[in-house]
Design a protein around this motif. Structure first.
Motif, PDB file in Angstrom:
ATOM      1  N   THR A 216      -4.049   2.923   2.078  1.00  0.00           N
ATOM      2  CA  THR A 216      -3.258   4.140   1.861  1.00  0.00           C
ATOM      3  C   THR A 216      -4.013   5.049   0.902  1.00  0.00           C
ATOM      4  O   THR A 216      -4.733   4.581   0.014  1.00  0.00           O
ATOM      5  CB  THR A 216      -1.850   3.836   1.327  1.00  0.00           C
ATOM      6  OG1 THR A 216      -1.935   3.330  -0.012  1.00  0.00           O
ATOM      7  CG2 THR A 216      -1.122   2.829   2.208  1.00  0.00           C
TER       8      THR A 216
ATOM      9  N   ASN B 163      -5.099   5.971   5.907  1.00  0.00           N
ATOM     10  CA  ASN B 163      -3.892   6.786   5.719  1.00  0.00           C
ATOM     11  C   ASN B 163      -4.201   7.972   4.808  1.00  0.00           C
ATOM     12  O   ASN B 163      -4.963   7.857   3.854  1.00  0.00           O
ATOM     13  CB  ASN B 163      -2.771   5.945   5.103  1.00  0.00           C
ATOM     14  CG  ASN B 163      -1.747   6.814   4.376  1.00  0.00           C
ATOM     15  OD1 ASN B 163      -1.769   6.920   3.151  1.00  0.00           O
ATOM     16  ND2 ASN B 163      -0.868   7.463   5.102  1.00  0.00           N
TER      17      ASN B 163
ATOM     18  N   THR C  77      -2.207  11.991   3.420  1.00  0.00           N
ATOM     19  CA  THR C  77      -0.991  12.802   3.456  1.00  0.00           C
ATOM     20  C   THR C  77      -1.277  14.250   3.838  1.00  0.00           C
ATOM     21  O   THR C  77      -0.621  14.817   4.683  1.00  0.00           O
ATOM     22  CB  THR C  77      -0.290  12.812   2.073  1.00  0.00           C
ATOM     23  OG1 THR C  77      -0.165  11.466   1.640  1.00  0.00           O
ATOM     24  CG2 THR C  77       1.096  13.431   2.142  1.00  0.00           C
TER      25      THR C  77
ATOM     26  N   VAL D 130       3.359   8.019   2.148  1.00  0.00           N
ATOM     27  CA  VAL D 130       3.864   6.660   1.885  1.00  0.00           C
ATOM     28  C   VAL D 130       5.207   6.678   1.159  1.00  0.00           C
ATOM     29  O   VAL D 130       6.001   5.741   1.289  1.00  0.00           O
ATOM     30  CB  VAL D 130       2.852   5.809   1.075  1.00  0.00           C
ATOM     31  CG1 VAL D 130       1.580   5.583   1.868  1.00  0.00           C
ATOM     32  CG2 VAL D 130       2.562   6.419  -0.290  1.00  0.00           C
TER      33      VAL D 130
ATOM     34  N   THR E 243       6.994   6.953   7.195  1.00  0.00           N
ATOM     35  CA  THR E 243       6.127   5.775   7.188  1.00  0.00           C
ATOM     36  C   THR E 243       6.521   4.828   8.313  1.00  0.00           C
ATOM     37  O   THR E 243       5.678   4.356   9.091  1.00  0.00           O
ATOM     38  CB  THR E 243       6.216   5.050   5.819  1.00  0.00           C
ATOM     39  OG1 THR E 243       5.829   5.964   4.790  1.00  0.00           O
ATOM     40  CG2 THR E 243       5.311   3.834   5.773  1.00  0.00           C
TER      41      THR E 243
ATOM     42  N   ASN F 113      -2.813  -0.944  -1.128  1.00  0.00           N
ATOM     43  CA  ASN F 113      -1.870   0.093  -1.565  1.00  0.00           C
ATOM     44  C   ASN F 113      -2.539   0.923  -2.653  1.00  0.00           C
ATOM     45  O   ASN F 113      -2.468   0.620  -3.836  1.00  0.00           O
ATOM     46  CB  ASN F 113      -0.586  -0.564  -2.081  1.00  0.00           C
ATOM     47  CG  ASN F 113       0.219  -1.193  -0.964  1.00  0.00           C
ATOM     48  OD1 ASN F 113       0.653  -0.508  -0.039  1.00  0.00           O
ATOM     49  ND2 ASN F 113       0.396  -2.499  -1.016  1.00  0.00           N
TER      50      ASN F 113
ATOM     51  N   ALA G 186      -2.538   4.638  -2.486  1.00  0.00           N
ATOM     52  CA  ALA G 186      -2.003   5.998  -2.642  1.00  0.00           C
ATOM     53  C   ALA G 186      -1.279   6.151  -3.978  1.00  0.00           C
ATOM     54  O   ALA G 186      -0.493   5.288  -4.366  1.00  0.00           O
ATOM     55  CB  ALA G 186      -1.048   6.319  -1.491  1.00  0.00           C
TER      56      ALA G 186
ATOM     57  N   GLY H 119       6.077   3.723  -2.241  1.00  0.00           N
ATOM     58  CA  GLY H 119       5.004   3.704  -1.244  1.00  0.00           C
ATOM     59  C   GLY H 119       4.545   2.281  -0.978  1.00  0.00           C
ATOM     60  O   GLY H 119       4.320   1.878   0.166  1.00  0.00           O
TER      61      GLY H 119
ATOM     62  N   VAL I  54       5.151   0.574   2.917  1.00  0.00           N
ATOM     63  CA  VAL I  54       4.034   0.108   3.750  1.00  0.00           C
ATOM     64  C   VAL I  54       4.015  -1.425   3.840  1.00  0.00           C
ATOM     65  O   VAL I  54       3.926  -2.001   4.916  1.00  0.00           O
ATOM     66  CB  VAL I  54       2.691   0.635   3.203  1.00  0.00           C
ATOM     67  CG1 VAL I  54       1.509   0.044   3.982  1.00  0.00           C
ATOM     68  CG2 VAL I  54       2.658   2.168   3.269  1.00  0.00           C
TER      69      VAL I  54
END
Length: 243
Positions: free
Chosen positions: A7, A32, A34, A61, A67, A88, A90, A116, A120
């Motif tokens: 992410t 991933n 945004t 996320v 998501t 993870n 982000a 987030g 996920v």
């Protein structure tokens, strides 16, 4: 098809992790992002240059519905794909003194990092358990371990992820799933570009900022089979600033 999802994978540490995992060619890389599509495409191009495969998944996320929708569609389109590695990464910062911090700055930072993680990881966790293998790596921060003035929201979000890492590790260890956190100090990225490096490096025993690639090396190790007996750990990578 075995996959790794990163992410916030379009820039900075996230991009370095995508590239490092691509070098090892064990995984199809799910990048991933945004908002910065150009950066995400650049990261994908670098992954493909290394002879690996990957694709871009656009979702926030922190937005549970989005998501769920994007990941469900991806899973439906790739029924044989197995996500083994979740990074993870982000996160956002909205720094400011707590006494003047608007609730929006508090909530948005915690939502991206903490919710987030939930949005996920929770999507994939039952699949990992059925598969009896997995690597979950949470990017935290020196702020989440020691606390940083002017970053109560970021310290709260990352500190919560420290707790999550230790708890979830105990729940899933029997199924050959490890859960660890990596806590970087000052790393050269867009997030630190406005910092006065000369002033700050005097505080760092190693006397320099870290490189995103150095963090990515550690994440790649934790994502590999070599790290199978390490779980529930928070590994600091900060040049000795918090030791």
């Amino acid at each position: 098809m075995k996959c790794a999802i990163i992410t916030g994978g379009s820039r900075g540490i996230g991009r370095a992790i995508c590239i490092k995992l691509a070098e090892e060619k064990n995984y199809h890389i799910l990048i991933n992002y945004t908002s910065n599509e150009t950066a995400a495409k650049e990261t994908l191009a670098k992954v493909e240059e290394l002879g690996s495969t990957g694709e871009i998944l656009k979702f926030d996320v922190g937005n549970a519905e989005e998501t769920q929708k994007v990941l469900s569609e991806w899973q439906d389109n790739n029924p044989k794909a197995i996500v083994e590695v979740i990074v993870n990464n982000a996160g956002i910062t909205r720094d400011g003194l707590f006494m003047w911090m608007p609730s929006e700055d508090w909530n948005s930072v915690i939502n991206t990092s903490l919710n987030g993680f939930y949005n996920v990881t929770n999507f994939f966790i039952q699949k990992l358990l059925r598969n009896k293998y997995g690597r979950i790596i949470n990017m935290v921060s020196v702020s989440g371990v020691k606390g940083t003035a002017g970053q109560t929201n970021y310290s709260a979000a990352k500190g919560a992820l420290v707790g999550v890492t230790k708890a979830l590790a105990q729940e899933v260890a029997k199924r050959n799933i490890t859960v660890n956190a990596v806590a970087p100090g000052f790393i050269k990225t867009d997030m630190t570009q406005d910092f006065n490096e000369d002033e700050l490096k005097a505080m760092i025993p190693a006397n320099r900022f870290g490189e995103a690639e150095e963090v990515a090396d550690l994440v790649a190790f934790l994502a590999s089979k070599k790290s199978s007996y390490i779980t529930g750990e928070i590994i600091n990578i900060n040049g000795g600033i918090y030791s």
